[in-house]
Enzyme design. Structure first.
Site, PDB file in Angstrom:
ATOM      1  N   HIS A  44      -2.148   8.853  -3.184  1.00 14.45           N
ATOM      2  CA  HIS A  44      -2.085   8.155  -4.468  1.00 14.45           C
ATOM      3  C   HIS A  44      -1.125   8.875  -5.408  1.00 14.45           C
ATOM      4  O   HIS A  44      -1.497   9.756  -6.180  1.00 14.45           O
ATOM      5  CB  HIS A  44      -3.481   8.102  -5.091  1.00 14.45           C
ATOM      6  CG  HIS A  44      -3.583   7.175  -6.258  1.00 14.45           C
ATOM      7  ND1 HIS A  44      -4.711   6.448  -6.526  1.00 14.45           N
ATOM      8  CD2 HIS A  44      -2.703   6.842  -7.241  1.00 14.45           C
ATOM      9  CE1 HIS A  44      -4.532   5.717  -7.612  1.00 14.45           C
ATOM     10  NE2 HIS A  44      -3.306   5.951  -8.060  1.00 14.45           N
ATOM     11  N   ASN A 103       3.208  -0.145  -8.547  1.00 24.65           N
ATOM     12  CA  ASN A 103       3.540  -0.661  -9.878  1.00 24.65           C
ATOM     13  C   ASN A 103       4.961  -0.231 -10.258  1.00 24.65           C
ATOM     14  O   ASN A 103       5.186   0.685 -11.049  1.00 24.65           O
ATOM     15  CB  ASN A 103       2.499  -0.226 -10.921  1.00 24.65           C
ATOM     16  CG  ASN A 103       2.106   1.235 -10.828  1.00 24.65           C
ATOM     17  OD1 ASN A 103       2.471   1.929  -9.889  1.00 24.65           O
ATOM     18  ND2 ASN A 103       1.380   1.704 -11.821  1.00 24.65           N
ATOM     19  N   ASP A 152      -2.610  -1.184  -7.665  1.00 22.55           N
ATOM     20  CA  ASP A 152      -2.968  -0.041  -8.499  1.00 22.55           C
ATOM     21  C   ASP A 152      -2.417  -0.180  -9.909  1.00 22.55           C
ATOM     22  O   ASP A 152      -1.298  -0.613 -10.120  1.00 22.55           O
ATOM     23  CB  ASP A 152      -2.454   1.254  -7.894  1.00 22.55           C
ATOM     24  CG  ASP A 152      -2.959   2.455  -8.668  1.00 22.55           C
ATOM     25  OD1 ASP A 152      -4.181   2.619  -8.751  1.00 22.55           O
ATOM     26  OD2 ASP A 152      -2.126   3.199  -9.221  1.00 22.55           O
ATOM     27  N   HIS A 178      -7.831  -0.172  -7.239  1.00 20.04           N
ATOM     28  CA  HIS A 178      -8.001   0.327  -8.602  1.00 20.04           C
ATOM     29  C   HIS A 178      -9.054  -0.576  -9.230  1.00 20.04           C
ATOM     30  O   HIS A 178      -8.810  -1.769  -9.442  1.00 20.04           O
ATOM     31  CB  HIS A 178      -6.669   0.234  -9.357  1.00 20.04           C
ATOM     32  CG  HIS A 178      -6.753   0.544 -10.813  1.00 20.04           C
ATOM     33  ND1 HIS A 178      -6.135   1.647 -11.374  1.00 20.04           N
ATOM     34  CD2 HIS A 178      -7.354  -0.099 -11.843  1.00 20.04           C
ATOM     35  CE1 HIS A 178      -6.367   1.661 -12.677  1.00 20.04           C
ATOM     36  NE2 HIS A 178      -7.095   0.610 -12.984  1.00 20.04           N
ATOM     37  N   ASN A 231      -5.882   7.135 -16.684  1.00 17.54           N
ATOM     38  CA  ASN A 231      -6.750   5.994 -16.401  1.00 17.54           C
ATOM     39  C   ASN A 231      -7.161   6.004 -14.931  1.00 17.54           C
ATOM     40  O   ASN A 231      -6.296   5.912 -14.060  1.00 17.54           O
ATOM     41  CB  ASN A 231      -6.024   4.681 -16.718  1.00 17.54           C
ATOM     42  CG  ASN A 231      -6.952   3.485 -16.666  1.00 17.54           C
ATOM     43  OD1 ASN A 231      -8.160   3.616 -16.852  1.00 17.54           O
ATOM     44  ND2 ASN A 231      -6.395   2.316 -16.432  1.00 17.54           N
ATOM     45  N   ASP A 286      -3.161  11.174  -8.186  1.00 14.34           N
ATOM     46  CA  ASP A 286      -2.705  10.105  -9.079  1.00 14.34           C
ATOM     47  C   ASP A 286      -1.564  10.614  -9.953  1.00 14.34           C
ATOM     48  O   ASP A 286      -1.497  10.336 -11.148  1.00 14.34           O
ATOM     49  CB  ASP A 286      -3.860   9.563  -9.935  1.00 14.34           C
ATOM     50  CG  ASP A 286      -3.509   8.253 -10.639  1.00 14.34           C
ATOM     51  OD1 ASP A 286      -2.440   7.683 -10.344  1.00 14.34           O
ATOM     52  OD2 ASP A 286      -4.302   7.804 -11.493  1.00 14.34           O
ATOM     53  N   PHE A 299      -0.910   5.902 -20.172  1.00 14.15           N
ATOM     54  CA  PHE A 299      -1.824   6.572 -19.255  1.00 14.15           C
ATOM     55  C   PHE A 299      -1.034   7.327 -18.188  1.00 14.15           C
ATOM     56  O   PHE A 299      -0.060   6.818 -17.654  1.00 14.15           O
ATOM     57  CB  PHE A 299      -2.721   5.553 -18.546  1.00 14.15           C
ATOM     58  CG  PHE A 299      -3.719   4.870 -19.432  1.00 14.15           C
ATOM     59  CD1 PHE A 299      -4.800   5.555 -19.950  1.00 14.15           C
ATOM     60  CD2 PHE A 299      -3.584   3.520 -19.734  1.00 14.15           C
ATOM     61  CE1 PHE A 299      -5.737   4.922 -20.742  1.00 14.15           C
ATOM     62  CE2 PHE A 299      -4.513   2.867 -20.526  1.00 14.15           C
ATOM     63  CZ  PHE A 299      -5.594   3.572 -21.037  1.00 14.15           C
TER      64      PHE A 299
END
Length: 400
Positions: free
Chosen positions: A44, A78, A135, A162, A260, A287, A305
């Site tokens: 991730h 994303n 995600d 997510h 987040n 992340d 975030f």
């Protein structure tokens, strides 16, 4: 050249299953102070290319990963363009082939443009995508998630979710806890996460697909996944070092504390640690989500975030959990190297990383190889420094 050298180095987490050759490591290191691990794997990360290369690129992100001991990472979708078609995914694959210094495995999105309205052609993308995820956004429609899970099962692919219920966010940006109340911030309730996990677990039981929950942060999430595993549900999950070490009592009015899901309560953090210890939580993922310094300088409310984590993850976990006796070093290697590869079908034999575990250093974001510098651990003193990371037959990182 290396075969006649018998260096006295330690190896942790190395087994016939990893099938690694350590001749190169032995050529450089001749002391018990060095420890060799299989290359870490993070399922991730956000490398921001294509579309947001002012935040991070494939090159800088993979360099940062190599410095953190990683030889494999999975990049989230994303991006711009979103990898929701073979053509769009190809843009990212071209950049990976050109610039990555370690192995980079991209996700494809679950829905077109990650909008939750139209399912992507998963069959078209399955060969090149490590898994499917929207995600950054939860899939709001039960029927859409059911369709995605059904197709993922047919293709033998993982849905990595997510989990976030939009109707429960209410403009929040930190945990809906004591800090938010005391400082007048809008909070994100825990149910926005665990409510969607509960829905998804019911669908997984019905459909039987492989399901992975991204960055869990609440005690209810741990409880739901623990109970589902006991029922035989095909679910795994991850959490990040920051959720295991910090809680909302550690918040400051700075963007480097905003991510987040948000840092939750002390009780949530303790439940996550318990989940690591009893095997409910399968792996550590950072992340890693870089932004520009200007973006993250806007404070808790107005900054985007995301924090960075690839270059500090192992040191954080080693310092806070191994040196304190909470986790064994072998268990940490399982969480950071072995389990992610097993779940996502990533080769075990892609390289190794060498560390000096007793070396102490202070976290200084100005020294990061990542273009992102936002970390809540700025200035912390940590143990364990990466000396070298070898991916395949090439040195991906070597300390000065």
């Amino acid at each position: 050249m290396c075969k006649n050298i018998n260096a006295n180095i330690n190896t942790v987490g190395i087994s016939p299953e990893t099938n690694l050759s350590f001749d190169l490591a032995k050529a450089f290191f001749h002391s018990p102070e060095y420890v060799v691990f299989p290359g870490f794997c993070d399922v991730h990360v956000h490398f921001r290319e294509p579309g947001f290369s002012y935040k991070e690129t494939i090159k800088t992100g993979s360099m940062a990963a190599a410095r953190g001991g990683y030889t494999a990472v999975c990049t989230m979708p994303n991006l711009k363009p979103v990898p929701d078609s073979k053509e769009n995914l190809g843009v990212q694959l071209d950049a990976i082939r050109k610039d990555a210094v370690i192995n980079v495995y991209p996700y494809a999105s679950i829905t077109k443009m990650e909008m939750g309205i139209d399912l992507v052609d998963m069959a078209e993308l399955a060969e090149d995508a490590v898994a499917f995820s929207d995600d950054g956004r939860g899939v709001q429609s039960d029927e859409m998630m059911r369709r995605a899970m059904t197709e993922a099962k047919r293709l033998g692919k993982i849905i990595a979710a997510h989990c976030e219920i939009n109707d429960l966010l209410r403009g929040g940006y930190i945990h809906d806890g004591e800090y938010a109340k005391a400082h007048g911030h809008r909070g994100i309730c825990s149910e926005s996460e665990y409510g969607q996990i509960a829905r998804d677990l019911k669908l997984v039981e019905e459909i039987g697909c492989a399901y992975h929950v991204c960055h869990i942060s609440t005690k209810e999430s741990v409880e739901l996944i623990r109970a589902a595993k006991k029922r035989g549900v095909n679910v795994t999950c991850e959490t990040g070092p920051h959720y295991l070490i910090l809680d909302d009592g550690d918040l400051r009015e700075e963007g480097r504390f905003k991510m987040n899901p948000p840092l939750r309560s002390k009780e949530d953090r303790e439940a996550l640690v318990a989940g690591i210890l009893d095997g409910t939580i399968d792996m550590i993922a950072t992340d890693h989500a870089p932004h520009s310094d200007e973006e993250k300088a806007r404070g808790l409310e107005n900054s985007p975030f995301g924090i960075v984590g690839l270059e500090t993850a192992f040191s954080l976990m080693y310092t806070h959990f191994v040196k304190t006796g909470i986790l064994s070093l072998e268990r940490l290697v399982e969480l950071m190297a072995i389990n992610p590869r097993k779940r996502f079908g990533i080769p075990m034999d892609d390289g190794f990383t060498v560390w000096k575990l007793d070396e102490k250093y202070k976290v200084d974001p100005k020294d990061f190889l990542s273009m992102g510098h936002a970390t809540p651990f700025d200035g912390d003193e940590l143990y364990a420094r990466c000396v070298m990371t070898v991916c395949g037959d090439k040195i991906a990182y070597k300390a000065d």
